[in-house]
Design a protein around this motif. Structure first.
Motif, PDB file in Angstrom:
ATOM      1  N   SER A 137     134.467 -30.271  11.576  1.00 18.44           N
ATOM      2  CA  SER A 137     133.872 -31.591  11.309  1.00 18.44           C
ATOM      3  C   SER A 137     133.934 -32.430  12.572  1.00 18.44           C
ATOM      4  CB  SER A 137     134.641 -32.315  10.198  1.00 18.44           C
ATOM      5  OG  SER A 137     134.494 -31.619   8.990  1.00 18.44           O
ATOM      6  N   PHE A 138     132.968 -33.330  12.717  1.00 17.32           N
ATOM      7  CA  PHE A 138     133.022 -34.352  13.775  1.00 17.32           C
ATOM      8  C   PHE A 138     133.140 -35.675  13.039  1.00 17.32           C
ATOM      9  CE2 PHE A 138     130.487 -30.873  15.519  1.00 17.32           C
ATOM     10  CZ  PHE A 138     131.134 -30.629  16.711  1.00 17.32           C
ATOM     11  N   GLY A 139     134.333 -36.225  12.963  1.00 16.10           N
ATOM     12  CA  GLY A 139     134.526 -37.436  12.172  1.00 16.10           C
ATOM     13  C   GLY A 139     134.095 -37.156  10.744  1.00 16.10           C
TER      14      GLY A 139
ATOM     15  N   ARG B 267     130.363 -33.187   8.495  1.00 19.33           N
ATOM     16  CA  ARG B 267     130.830 -31.820   8.251  1.00 19.33           C
ATOM     17  C   ARG B 267     129.805 -30.878   8.891  1.00 19.33           C
ATOM     18  NH1 ARG B 267     135.367 -29.049   6.760  1.00 19.33           N
ATOM     19  NH2 ARG B 267     135.248 -27.948   4.781  1.00 19.33           N
ATOM     20  N   ALA B 268     130.049 -30.471  10.154  1.00 16.78           N
ATOM     21  CA  ALA B 268     129.055 -29.652  10.861  1.00 16.78           C
ATOM     22  C   ALA B 268     129.063 -28.224  10.340  1.00 16.78           C
ATOM     23  CB  ALA B 268     129.344 -29.663  12.354  1.00 16.78           C
ATOM     24  N   LEU B 269     130.252 -27.745   9.932  1.00 16.90           N
ATOM     25  CA  LEU B 269     130.399 -26.356   9.503  1.00 16.90           C
ATOM     26  C   LEU B 269     131.352 -26.319   8.322  1.00 16.90           C
ATOM     27  CD1 LEU B 269     129.176 -23.911  10.944  1.00 16.90           C
ATOM     28  CD2 LEU B 269     131.341 -23.612  12.139  1.00 16.90           C
TER      29      LEU B 269
ATOM     30  N   HIS C 234     117.640 -24.808  10.498  1.00 17.93           N
ATOM     31  CA  HIS C 234     117.004 -26.067  10.888  1.00 17.93           C
ATOM     32  C   HIS C 234     117.835 -26.799  11.934  1.00 17.93           C
ATOM     33  CE1 HIS C 234     119.967 -28.456   8.672  1.00 17.93           C
ATOM     34  NE2 HIS C 234     119.849 -27.584   7.671  1.00 17.93           N
ATOM     35  N   ASN C 235     117.258 -27.793  12.582  1.00 17.54           N
ATOM     36  CA  ASN C 235     118.007 -28.596  13.551  1.00 17.54           C
ATOM     37  C   ASN C 235     119.199 -29.233  12.853  1.00 17.54           C
ATOM     38  OD1 ASN C 235     114.895 -29.539  14.975  1.00 17.54           O
ATOM     39  ND2 ASN C 235     116.389 -28.222  15.931  1.00 17.54           N
ATOM     40  N   GLY C 236     120.380 -29.052  13.446  1.00 17.49           N
ATOM     41  CA  GLY C 236     121.587 -29.631  12.858  1.00 17.49           C
ATOM     42  C   GLY C 236     122.217 -28.755  11.786  1.00 17.49           C
ATOM     43  N   ALA C 237     121.776 -27.494  11.660  1.00 17.76           N
ATOM     44  CA  ALA C 237     122.317 -26.601  10.623  1.00 17.76           C
ATOM     45  C   ALA C 237     123.742 -26.153  10.942  1.00 17.76           C
ATOM     46  CB  ALA C 237     121.408 -25.386  10.455  1.00 17.76           C
ATOM     47  N   GLY C 238     124.123 -26.209  12.227  1.00 16.58           N
ATOM     48  CA  GLY C 238     125.481 -25.814  12.594  1.00 16.58           C
ATOM     49  C   GLY C 238     125.545 -24.575  13.477  1.00 16.58           C
ATOM     50  N   LYS C 239     124.415 -24.112  13.983  1.00 16.39           N
ATOM     51  CA  LYS C 239     124.381 -22.878  14.779  1.00 16.39           C
ATOM     52  C   LYS C 239     125.174 -23.024  16.079  1.00 16.39           C
ATOM     53  CE  LYS C 239     119.889 -23.219  15.087  1.00 16.39           C
ATOM     54  NZ  LYS C 239     119.652 -24.498  14.378  1.00 16.39           N
ATOM     55  N   SER C 240     124.864 -24.084  16.842  1.00 16.12           N
ATOM     56  CA  SER C 240     125.555 -24.257  18.125  1.00 16.12           C
ATOM     57  C   SER C 240     127.042 -24.513  17.891  1.00 16.12           C
ATOM     58  CB  SER C 240     124.970 -25.426  18.914  1.00 16.12           C
ATOM     59  OG  SER C 240     123.614 -25.205  19.166  1.00 16.12           O
ATOM     60  N   THR C 241     127.362 -25.247  16.838  1.00 15.87           N
ATOM     61  CA  THR C 241     128.783 -25.521  16.559  1.00 15.87           C
ATOM     62  C   THR C 241     129.517 -24.202  16.313  1.00 15.87           C
ATOM     63  OG1 THR C 241     128.180 -27.642  15.589  1.00 15.87           O
ATOM     64  CG2 THR C 241     130.357 -26.775  15.022  1.00 15.87           C
ATOM     65  N   LEU C 242     128.953 -23.323  15.497  1.00 13.34           N
ATOM     66  CA  LEU C 242     129.589 -22.039  15.209  1.00 13.34           C
ATOM     67  C   LEU C 242     129.774 -21.246  16.504  1.00 13.34           C
ATOM     68  CD1 LEU C 242     130.598 -19.950  13.131  1.00 13.34           C
ATOM     69  CD2 LEU C 242     128.236 -19.206  12.826  1.00 13.34           C
TER      70      LEU C 242
ATOM     71  N   PHE D 108     124.162 -21.806  27.406  1.00 14.48           N
ATOM     72  CA  PHE D 108     124.107 -23.022  26.604  1.00 14.48           C
ATOM     73  C   PHE D 108     122.695 -23.582  26.518  1.00 14.48           C
ATOM     74  CE2 PHE D 108     128.495 -22.750  28.026  1.00 14.48           C
ATOM     75  CZ  PHE D 108     129.168 -22.945  26.822  1.00 14.48           C
ATOM     76  N   GLN D 109     122.409 -24.204  25.365  1.00 14.70           N
ATOM     77  CA  GLN D 109     121.110 -24.844  25.156  1.00 14.70           C
ATOM     78  C   GLN D 109     120.912 -25.976  26.166  1.00 14.70           C
ATOM     79  OE1 GLN D 109     118.969 -27.356  21.587  1.00 14.70           O
ATOM     80  NE2 GLN D 109     120.645 -26.054  21.042  1.00 14.70           N
ATOM     81  N   GLU D 110     121.933 -26.818  26.310  1.00 15.49           N
ATOM     82  CA  GLU D 110     121.889 -27.855  27.346  1.00 15.49           C
ATOM     83  C   GLU D 110     122.519 -27.198  28.568  1.00 15.49           C
ATOM     84  OE1 GLU D 110     120.221 -30.385  26.499  1.00 15.49           O
ATOM     85  OE2 GLU D 110     120.361 -30.224  24.322  1.00 15.49           O
TER      86      GLU D 110
ATOM     87  N   SER E 167     117.557 -19.037  18.025  1.00 14.25           N
ATOM     88  CA  SER E 167     116.194 -19.392  18.446  1.00 14.25           C
ATOM     89  C   SER E 167     115.401 -19.983  17.294  1.00 14.25           C
ATOM     90  CB  SER E 167     115.476 -18.152  18.982  1.00 14.25           C
ATOM     91  OG  SER E 167     114.182 -18.502  19.418  1.00 14.25           O
ATOM     92  N   HIS E 168     114.497 -20.896  17.661  1.00 17.59           N
ATOM     93  CA  HIS E 168     113.531 -21.401  16.682  1.00 17.59           C
ATOM     94  C   HIS E 168     112.211 -20.643  16.796  1.00 17.59           C
ATOM     95  CE1 HIS E 168     116.050 -24.606  15.272  1.00 17.59           C
ATOM     96  NE2 HIS E 168     116.315 -24.955  16.516  1.00 17.59           N
ATOM     97  N   LYS E 169     112.155 -19.691  17.736  1.00 19.35           N
ATOM     98  CA  LYS E 169     110.943 -18.874  17.860  1.00 19.35           C
ATOM     99  C   LYS E 169     111.145 -17.642  16.983  1.00 19.35           C
ATOM    100  CE  LYS E 169     110.042 -20.534  22.521  1.00 19.35           C
ATOM    101  NZ  LYS E 169     109.932 -20.214  23.941  1.00 19.35           N
TER     102      LYS E 169
ATOM    103  N   LEU F  41     124.152 -38.398  21.951  1.00 19.63           N
ATOM    104  CA  LEU F  41     124.753 -37.097  22.255  1.00 19.63           C
ATOM    105  C   LEU F  41     125.491 -36.490  21.064  1.00 19.63           C
ATOM    106  CD1 LEU F  41     125.977 -37.410  25.961  1.00 19.63           C
ATOM    107  CD2 LEU F  41     123.795 -36.613  25.058  1.00 19.63           C
ATOM    108  N   SER F  42     125.600 -37.249  19.956  1.00 16.59           N
ATOM    109  CA  SER F  42     126.214 -36.644  18.770  1.00 16.59           C
ATOM    110  C   SER F  42     125.176 -35.823  18.005  1.00 16.59           C
ATOM    111  CB  SER F  42     126.813 -37.719  17.857  1.00 16.59           C
ATOM    112  OG  SER F  42     125.772 -38.478  17.256  1.00 16.59           O
ATOM    113  N   LEU F  43     123.911 -35.887  18.446  1.00 15.61           N
ATOM    114  CA  LEU F  43     122.859 -35.110  17.771  1.00 15.61           C
ATOM    115  C   LEU F  43     122.797 -33.693  18.316  1.00 15.61           C
ATOM    116  CD1 LEU F  43     119.787 -37.547  17.711  1.00 15.61           C
ATOM    117  CD2 LEU F  43     121.372 -37.009  15.854  1.00 15.61           C
ATOM    118  N   SER F  44     122.370 -32.765  17.460  1.00 16.40           N
ATOM    119  CA  SER F  44     122.070 -31.412  17.939  1.00 16.40           C
ATOM    120  C   SER F  44     120.880 -31.510  18.889  1.00 16.40           C
ATOM    121  CB  SER F  44     121.743 -30.505  16.759  1.00 16.40           C
ATOM    122  OG  SER F  44     120.505 -30.879  16.200  1.00 16.40           O
ATOM    123  N   GLY F  45     120.692 -30.451  19.716  1.00 20.39           N
ATOM    124  CA  GLY F  45     119.643 -30.480  20.740  1.00 20.39           C
ATOM    125  C   GLY F  45     118.272 -30.794  20.177  1.00 20.39           C
ATOM    126  N   GLY F  46     117.897 -30.121  19.098  1.00 21.00           N
ATOM    127  CA  GLY F  46     116.566 -30.306  18.520  1.00 21.00           C
ATOM    128  C   GLY F  46     116.388 -31.719  17.994  1.00 21.00           C
ATOM    129  N   ASN F  47     117.450 -32.294  17.449  1.00 21.09           N
ATOM    130  CA  ASN F  47     117.357 -33.661  16.926  1.00 21.09           C
ATOM    131  C   ASN F  47     117.230 -34.681  18.063  1.00 21.09           C
ATOM    132  OD1 ASN F  47     117.400 -33.667  13.939  1.00 21.09           O
ATOM    133  ND2 ASN F  47     119.246 -32.457  14.250  1.00 21.09           N
TER     134      ASN F  47
END
Ligand SMILES: Nc1ncnc2c1ncn2[C@@H]1O[C@H](COP(=O)(O)OP(=O)(O)OP(=O)(O)O)[C@@H](O)[C@H]1O
Length: 496
Positions: free
Chosen positions: A22-24, A27-29, A47-55, A95-97, A211-213, A390-396
């Motif tokens: 969790s981030f505050g 609940r990211a995962l 989807h964007n913000g689903a928790g992929k990068s966090t995992l 990394f995505q970023e 990937s989103h592709k 910066l608290s948003l996922s990349g896609g968001n």
């Protein structure tokens, strides 16, 4: 993190059991179980913000889990697990970023990620290692290892980030995580990478591709995990999925191609014209209500044309006439897009403010209302629009940049490969929005590395070596024509 030994099969490279983060209050995962087998390429979608990068950041040691058990190559992790431990276990992350230092050369950036390259001549050794990896993954890349990374366009930076992760010293790369690895690569480089990843996992090494592709995931992977709202909701061999079933599992509605080419769109007045630079280049014109695609291999002049048009709207530039206010959706969001210290709302509103001002004061209520409206339209996943960008996922984050441009009154919108990291559902919404705005009289200049997106355009200009070498009308557009023109040295005129 609570640590215990869990039984794993010999062929399991990674097992994360009951990991949560969790981030505050976010609940990211939720507790998830994740396994990666030796010799497997796993696709991770959602989807964007689903928790992929966090995992994956947990596996890469960048983030620490709130709970859960890690087992790597059959060994239960018995203490703190961080980036250094991950490196020791052969876990690498693209990394995505992108995580490169812009003021350092390609070789120096490689040394940072590989501390075992040391002693006299370390620069040469690093250049040799990363250069060989670039040759192996992206033959014909043309990069010099002493180039400062900040001088490279984003596509080439992404290549360097990828080659650096796969570079091996005495530390082996056993599990490589690729988070949106082709978001800035053109089709040629993307397919070179997919072939390399298939060769990489042909031994007992493993890879995870986020990937989103979706077509790329279907082509590159052996198994696909679908995530939704911090949970894994589907886990099947790739062959058991189709594009449609993946999109449905992500929770998106079925995709529909937006009707291309508004008939007669070209009849409006020219909003922007760019004269041909020389006899080897075609001129460009975009009329009111047109969606103009810019195509060709990455780095062949598309972004620089957008930036020149952007500048020409403010001051005279030879050969370019702009008859409208312009807004830009930056592709390199880290360098040119987000204001990292500002909130989501403040990041959206800079281009709207002039129209939200009453008697010299910004109408904060109107700003908030408009930001909330864009949050809903683009299904932006966030706790509050007052949260830091910066608290948003990349896609968001990318969606916030769309809101900034599309919410502005500018008649000409410049888009620099703007869908990087944006999920399938939002893309559909943005395609509809763009078409609707064009019908309302807005003009779009849209550089994209995604072939499919060119089919949303009324006309396409193909670039090669800084020049426009082909103009193709929507009715004549085929992938073969675009690819063929991408390698043309001189204009061949309009497609027949
Ligand atoms: N540092 C952070 N602080 C606060 N919230 C965060 C932070 N990092 C991620 N989150 C939140 O955690 C959730 C999951 O984000 P994550 O980056 O894992 O999503 P993702 O599936 O990788 O999305 P994308 O496809 O856009 O990259 C999101 O709601 C995001 O806003």
């Amino acid at each position: 993190m609570s640590l215990a030994t869990v039984p794993v099969q010999a062929a399991t490279a990674v097992a994360l059991t009951g990991v949560a983060k969790s981030f505050g209050a976010v609940r990211a995962l939720s507790p998830v179980d994740f396994t990666l087998r030796a010799g497997e390429c796993l696709g991770l979608v959602g989807h964007n913000g689903a928790g992929k990068s966090t995992l994956m950041n947990l596996l890469a040691g960048v983030l620490q889990p709130d709970e859960g058990v890690f087992t790597l190559h059959g060994e239960a992790i018995g203490g703190a697990y961080d980036v250094r431990s991950a490196h020791r276990f052969g876990v690498r992350c693209v990394f995505q970023e992108l995580s490169l230092c812009p003021n350092l050369s390609i070789a120096e950036n490689t040394r940072i990620a590989h501390p075992s390259i040391r002693g006299l001549g370390w620069r040469r050794a690093a250049a040799r290692l990363v250069g060989a990896k670039l040759d192996e993954i992206f033959p014909g890349h043309g990069l010099a290892m002493d180039t400062p990374v900040g001088n490279l366009p984003i596509g080439q930076r992404q290549m360097v980030e990828i080659a650096r992760a796969f570079t091996e010293t005495r530390d082996k790369a056993l599990v490589v995580i690729l988070d949106e690895p082709t978001s800035s690569l053109d089709a040629t480089a993307a397919s070179q990478l997919v072939s390399f990843v298939r060769r990489f996992v042909a031994g007992e090494r493993s890879a995870v591709v986020i990937s989103h592709k979706i077509d790329e995931v279907l082509a590159a992977t052996d198994r696909v995990l679908v995530m939704r709202d911090g949970r894994i909701v589907a886990d099947r061999p790739t062959g058991a999925f189709s594009r449609e079933t993946i999109v449905a599992a992500m929770g998106h509605a079925a995709e529909q191609r937006v009707a291309a080419a508004a008939a007669g769109a070209r009849s409006g007045p020219a909003v922007v014209t760019v004269a041909s630079a020389d006899a080897a280049s075609l001129p460009l014109a975009a009329h009111k209500g047109e969606i103009i695609g810019l195509a060709g291999l990455a780095g062949h002049g598309q972004t620089s044309l957008l930036l020149r048009v952007h500048e020409a709207a403010r001051r005279r530039r030879p050969g370019i006439a702009v008859h409208s206010a312009v807004a830009l959706v930056a592709g390199d969001r880290q360098a040119d897009g987000v204001f990292p210290l500002w909130s989501i709302e403040r990041n959206m509103s800079p281009r709207w403010l002039r129209h939200l001002t009453r008697r010299g004061l910004i109408d904060l209520g109107a700003e908030r209302g408009r930001a909330e409206d864009w949050r809903k339209r683009l299904a932006l996943v966030c706790k509050s629009i007052e949260s830091p960008i910066l608290s948003l996922s990349g896609g968001n984050q990318q969606k916030a940049l769309f809101a900034r441009a599309l919410g502005s009154p500018a008649g000409l919108v410049l888009m620099d490969d703007p869908m990087r990291g944006v999920d399938v559902g939002t893309k559909q919404e943005v395609y509809r929005l763009i078409r609707g705005e064009a019908e309302g009289g807005r003009t779009f200049l849209w550089y994209t590395t995604e072939m499919d997106e060119l089919f949303h355009c009324d006309r396409v200009y193909v670039f090669h070596d800084g020049r426009i070498v082909r103009e193709i009308a929507a009715a004549d557009l085929t992938e073969e024509r675009v690819v063929q023109a991408s390698f043309e040295q001189a204009p061949a005129g309009s497609a027949p």
